[in-house]
Design a protein around this motif. Structure first.
Motif, short mmCIF file in Angstrom:
data_model
loop_
_atom_site.label_atom_id
_atom_site.label_comp_id
_atom_site.label_asym_id
_atom_site.label_seq_id
_atom_site.Cartn_x
_atom_site.Cartn_y
_atom_site.Cartn_z
N SER A 1 2.30 -18.27 -54.15
CA SER A 1 3.28 -19.31 -53.86
C SER A 1 2.55 -20.58 -53.45
O SER A 1 1.41 -20.53 -52.96
N VAL A 2 3.22 -21.72 -53.67
CA VAL A 2 2.64 -23.02 -53.35
C VAL A 2 3.78 -23.91 -52.86
O VAL A 2 4.93 -23.76 -53.31
N PRO A 3 3.55 -24.80 -51.91
CA PRO A 3 4.61 -25.72 -51.48
C PRO A 3 5.11 -26.56 -52.65
O PRO A 3 4.38 -26.86 -53.59
N ARG A 4 6.37 -26.97 -52.57
CA ARG A 4 6.96 -27.79 -53.63
C ARG A 4 6.17 -29.07 -53.87
O ARG A 4 6.07 -29.54 -55.01
N GLU A 5 5.63 -29.65 -52.82
CA GLU A 5 4.89 -30.90 -52.98
C GLU A 5 3.50 -30.68 -53.55
O GLU A 5 2.77 -31.64 -53.82
N GLY A 6 3.11 -29.42 -53.78
CA GLY A 6 1.79 -29.11 -54.30
C GLY A 6 0.82 -28.79 -53.18
O GLY A 6 1.17 -28.80 -52.00
N GLY A 7 -0.41 -28.49 -53.54
CA GLY A 7 -1.41 -28.15 -52.54
C GLY A 7 -2.06 -26.81 -52.83
O GLY A 7 -2.15 -26.39 -53.98
N ARG A 8 -2.49 -26.16 -51.78
CA ARG A 8 -3.20 -24.90 -51.90
C ARG A 8 -2.22 -23.74 -52.06
O ARG A 8 -1.29 -23.60 -51.27
N ALA A 9 -2.42 -22.93 -53.07
CA ALA A 9 -1.57 -21.76 -53.30
C ALA A 9 -2.04 -20.58 -52.44
O ALA A 9 -3.23 -20.44 -52.16
N SER A 10 -1.09 -19.77 -52.01
CA SER A 10 -1.38 -18.57 -51.22
C SER A 10 -1.03 -17.33 -52.03
O SER A 10 0.04 -17.28 -52.65
N ARG A 11 -1.89 -16.35 -52.01
CA ARG A 11 -1.62 -15.12 -52.73
C ARG A 11 -0.70 -14.24 -51.87
O ARG A 11 -1.03 -13.91 -50.74
N ILE A 12 0.45 -13.88 -52.44
CA ILE A 12 1.44 -13.09 -51.71
C ILE A 12 1.27 -11.60 -51.97
O ILE A 12 1.38 -10.78 -51.07
N VAL A 13 1.00 -11.24 -53.21
CA VAL A 13 0.91 -9.84 -53.62
C VAL A 13 -0.30 -9.64 -54.51
O VAL A 13 -0.48 -10.36 -55.49
N THR A 14 -1.14 -8.68 -54.17
CA THR A 14 -2.22 -8.27 -55.05
C THR A 14 -1.76 -7.00 -55.79
O THR A 14 -0.58 -6.77 -55.94
N GLY A 15 -2.67 -6.20 -56.26
CA GLY A 15 -2.26 -4.97 -56.93
C GLY A 15 -3.21 -4.64 -58.05
O GLY A 15 -4.40 -4.90 -57.99
N GLN A 16 -2.64 -4.12 -59.14
CA GLN A 16 -3.45 -3.67 -60.27
C GLN A 16 -3.37 -4.67 -61.42
O GLN A 16 -3.41 -4.30 -62.59
N SER A 17 -3.23 -5.96 -61.07
CA SER A 17 -3.27 -7.07 -62.04
C SER A 17 -2.18 -6.97 -63.10
O SER A 17 -2.40 -7.32 -64.26
N ALA A 18 -1.01 -6.49 -62.71
CA ALA A 18 0.10 -6.39 -63.66
C ALA A 18 1.43 -6.67 -62.98
O ALA A 18 2.45 -6.09 -63.35
N ASN A 19 1.43 -7.56 -61.98
CA ASN A 19 2.67 -7.92 -61.28
C ASN A 19 3.23 -9.22 -61.87
O ASN A 19 2.49 -10.10 -62.27
N SER A 20 4.57 -9.33 -61.88
CA SER A 20 5.19 -10.47 -62.55
C SER A 20 6.62 -10.68 -62.05
O SER A 20 7.10 -9.97 -61.17
N HIS A 21 7.30 -11.69 -62.62
CA HIS A 21 8.73 -11.97 -62.43
C HIS A 21 9.16 -12.07 -60.95
O HIS A 21 10.08 -11.38 -60.52
N PRO A 22 8.52 -12.92 -60.15
CA PRO A 22 9.01 -13.10 -58.78
C PRO A 22 10.34 -13.85 -58.78
O PRO A 22 10.59 -14.71 -59.62
N VAL A 23 11.22 -13.50 -57.84
CA VAL A 23 12.47 -14.23 -57.62
C VAL A 23 12.71 -14.33 -56.12
O VAL A 23 12.46 -13.38 -55.38
#
Length: 285
Positions: free
Chosen positions: A51-73
């Motif tokens: 996730s990243v703030p709407r105004e832009g900037g540094r992104a933060s990793r919310i979920v790691t895993g086995q490199s096959a995660n997708s479709h956040p809502v």
């Protein structure tokens, strides 16, 4: 001698890696599957959720895993993110706090379950699943955020979908396309957007000739979607009667993922994130 050799190897490795690091920092990032809250954009990158703030900037990793995660809502209050997590070969719906934490698994079907959005009260998640299908097409269900059995919606099949804010209608594509990357495809699998009344399953078809329309989302009572009806895929609005192009993309790469949030839409284009402000009707990277 050994220390000198190690020093030379380390220096050489740094010289090799430095250009890659600089390219990663300044080049295309191939971001996908945007989701939008009042303050942040969530997205998938390298099979992980960020996730990243709407105004832009540094992104933060919310979920790691086995490199096959997708479709956040995002949940309506922005406190939770549902996503499609693939662990040990199966894709299920997971729920995690929007600032990170331990994900909770919500579905246990031995086949792909993927989230598409939340109901307006935040108590249920709209998902697509093959669990009740006798064909190779998924259907739509409402899944309690606390877990439990999903409830089917009165729609036979579908791929992309979004609930209207009042929960009475569903904008959706009735089937998927086997090869969505096929440019200017005009065969029998051209996708279209329909709007269904959940009270009686009555269908309103978004006007089209033979275009590929997909990724419908609601902003108020209007349905926004992506389409290649005028060439390059771009953003359109359906007000219940007519269709209007809202982003001029005659010379740019195709727009891909699309999401709606408070006051704006988020979309991806050539691996980058963009915000379309509904009030000013302008986009920014």
């Amino acid at each position: 001698m050994v220390h000198r050799l190690l020093g030379l190897l380390t220096t050489g490795l740094m010289l090799v890696l430095s250009p890659l690091s600089r390219a990663h920092a300044s080049g295309p990032l191939v971001l996908s599957d945007p989701a939008l809250s009042a303050t942040h954009i969530a997205f998938a990158h390298a099979g992980q959720i960020w996730s990243v703030p709407r105004e832009g900037g540094r992104a933060s990793r919310i979920v790691t895993g086995q490199s096959a995660n997708s479709h956040p809502v995002y949940s309506p209050d922005g406190k939770w993110i549902a996503y499609a997590g693939t662990y040990d070969g199966n894709t299920d719906v997971y729920l995690v706090a929007s600032d990170g934490g331990d994900p909770k698994r919500l579905t246990f079907y031995p086949g792909p379950d993927e989230p598409l959005g939340f109901t307006a009260d935040g108590r249920q998640i709209l998902i697509r699943s093959m669990r009740g299908s006798v064909r190779d097409l998924p259907s739509f269900y409402l899944l309690p955020v606390g877990g439990g059995m999903p409830e089917p919606l009165p729609i036979p099949t579908g791929e992309d979908a979004a609930l209207s804010p009042d929960g009475t209608h569903l904008a959706y594509t009735p089937f998927n396309q086997w090869q969505p990357a096929w440019k200017k495809y005009r065969g029998g699998q051209t996708t279209r957007v329909w709007v269904a009344s959940l009270a009686d399953s009555k269908i309103t078809k978004v006007p089209r000739e033979n275009s590929n329309d997909h990724h419908p989302v609601y902003a108020g009572t209007d349905v926004y979607f992506l389409s290649d009806r005028e060439g390059t895929t771009t953003l359109y609005r359906f007000d219940g009667n007519s269709v209007e192009r809202v982003v001029d993309n005659a010379k740019g790469p195709d727009l891909t993922g699309l999401a709606a949030g408070p006051g704006a839409l988020a979309y991806t284009q050539f691996g980058s994130l963009h915000l379309y402000d509904l009030a000013s009707r302008k986009s920014r990277t």
